[in-house]
Design an enzyme around this catalytic site. Sequence first.
Site, short mmCIF file in Angstrom:
data_model
loop_
_atom_site.label_atom_id
_atom_site.label_comp_id
_atom_site.label_asym_id
_atom_site.label_seq_id
_atom_site.Cartn_x
_atom_site.Cartn_y
_atom_site.Cartn_z
N HIS A 138 -2.86 32.33 43.18
CA HIS A 138 -2.32 32.15 41.84
C HIS A 138 -0.88 32.65 41.84
CE1 HIS A 138 -1.84 33.04 37.51
NE2 HIS A 138 -2.86 32.23 37.28
N ASP A 194 -7.22 40.25 44.69
CA ASP A 194 -7.15 39.74 43.33
C ASP A 194 -8.54 39.24 42.95
OD1 ASP A 194 -6.81 38.37 40.99
OD2 ASP A 194 -5.27 37.00 41.72
N GLN A 248 -10.95 36.03 39.46
CA GLN A 248 -11.90 34.92 39.41
C GLN A 248 -13.22 35.25 40.10
OE1 GLN A 248 -11.50 32.16 37.74
NE2 GLN A 248 -9.36 32.45 37.17
N LYS A 300 -11.42 37.21 31.52
CA LYS A 300 -12.13 36.29 32.40
C LYS A 300 -13.56 36.74 32.68
CE LYS A 300 -7.86 34.72 34.64
NZ LYS A 300 -7.78 33.34 34.11
N CYS A 353 -1.46 27.24 37.55
CA CYS A 353 -0.64 28.36 38.07
C CYS A 353 -0.87 28.52 39.57
CB CYS A 353 -0.94 29.66 37.33
SG CYS A 353 -0.38 29.65 35.62
#
Length: 415
Positions: free
Chosen positions: A132, A209, A212, A235, A373
């Site tokens: 991202h 990260d 997600q 999220k 993104c």
Amino acid sequence: MKTVSDVLPASLNVRRIREDFPILKQLVYGKPLVYLDNAATTQKPRAVIDALVGFYERDCSNIHRGVHLLSERATSAYESSRSRIRRFLNAVDEKEIVFVRGATEGINLVAQSYGRTHVGRGDEILISAMEHHSNIVPWQILCEEKGATLRVVPMDESGEFQFDAFEKLLGPRTRLVSVTHVSNALGSVNPVRRIVELAHSLRVPVLIDGAQAVQHLKIDVQQLDCDFYVISGHKMYGPTGVGILYGKSQILDAMPPYQGGGDMISSVTFEKTLYNKLPYKFEAGTPHIAGGIALGAAVDYLEAAGMDSIWRHETDLLSYGTKALSALPGLHIVGEAQEKASVLSFTIEGIHPHDIGTILDQEGIAIRTGHHCAQPVMDFYGIPATARASLALYNTREEIDALVAGIQKVIEVFN
């Protein structure tokens, strides 16, 4: 036709779960809302909404600095949320849980605090080709400032991380590895434990990260042994504007503050400032108190549903959706990694993704269209954008069927 209860794993009562989400009851253009934009943001259960409203109705006060009852109640609720998030991620200590505005701020905090201290001219930072923008741009800024180089681990056509290439790129000048756990554009689940093991063999720290991943997978930061892990509340069924940076305490302790202001200090004179202990050293100013409290409610909700049950349910939906979409003429699924989370990105021959999304919207179906993104991912596949349907614990096979019917209408319109 099969009912929802006929096709779902018995351990996850999705019909009951859907009752917890008020927004799912509405009609869009006279049709039941089919919400398939969960990778952008998830909807909020009543428990999270009640936690937000409850703070403002009963306990609204600043935290940590008051001796009156409202401040004490607000502080207790906020710090209780930190404790529950620590348990949820299986961090060693609550001081390793830093409240931030989201995964983006968490990455920027590490780049500006750890990165500026440890990265110099000629050094290298490793990321992957599926990142991202939030896990690209902060490192580009740092590299430009320090004269360092950003190295990119490639992926293959299926959207899988190329581990052999990673081994070759990792070297004596590598100062940090920063990779996504799950690709927001492709759904690919990266081998983060192996990545950490190899990087640590050269004493290179790793940031993951998890924006997600945390809503789909059971995360254990001790088992992963990562040095940093970032998540966004919105999220994972929590509020917008709040997230978490997990960091190993010994690393966070050695890092300089990211921002200066109230609450991140122990004492201030015009000559010298002494900083607060962890995690408050990185939490300058009044935080998103209501958001932090409600994020704790979101964590409780996920734990009550059961992360293993959520993964089984979403895997079932992904398999069902992949098979159904693959049968449609001219449709190509982008991202077919062997290990994949709940993302169905696709293109349809001769139809722009924005047109797909617009027509589906008229059918009450919310998806995301664009580059997500992740423009380098689109460049890799030689496409400007994809249409992306992303799944959550409240989605059903019936909604996948509605998506398929909507796409069939799109194809009819353009043919």
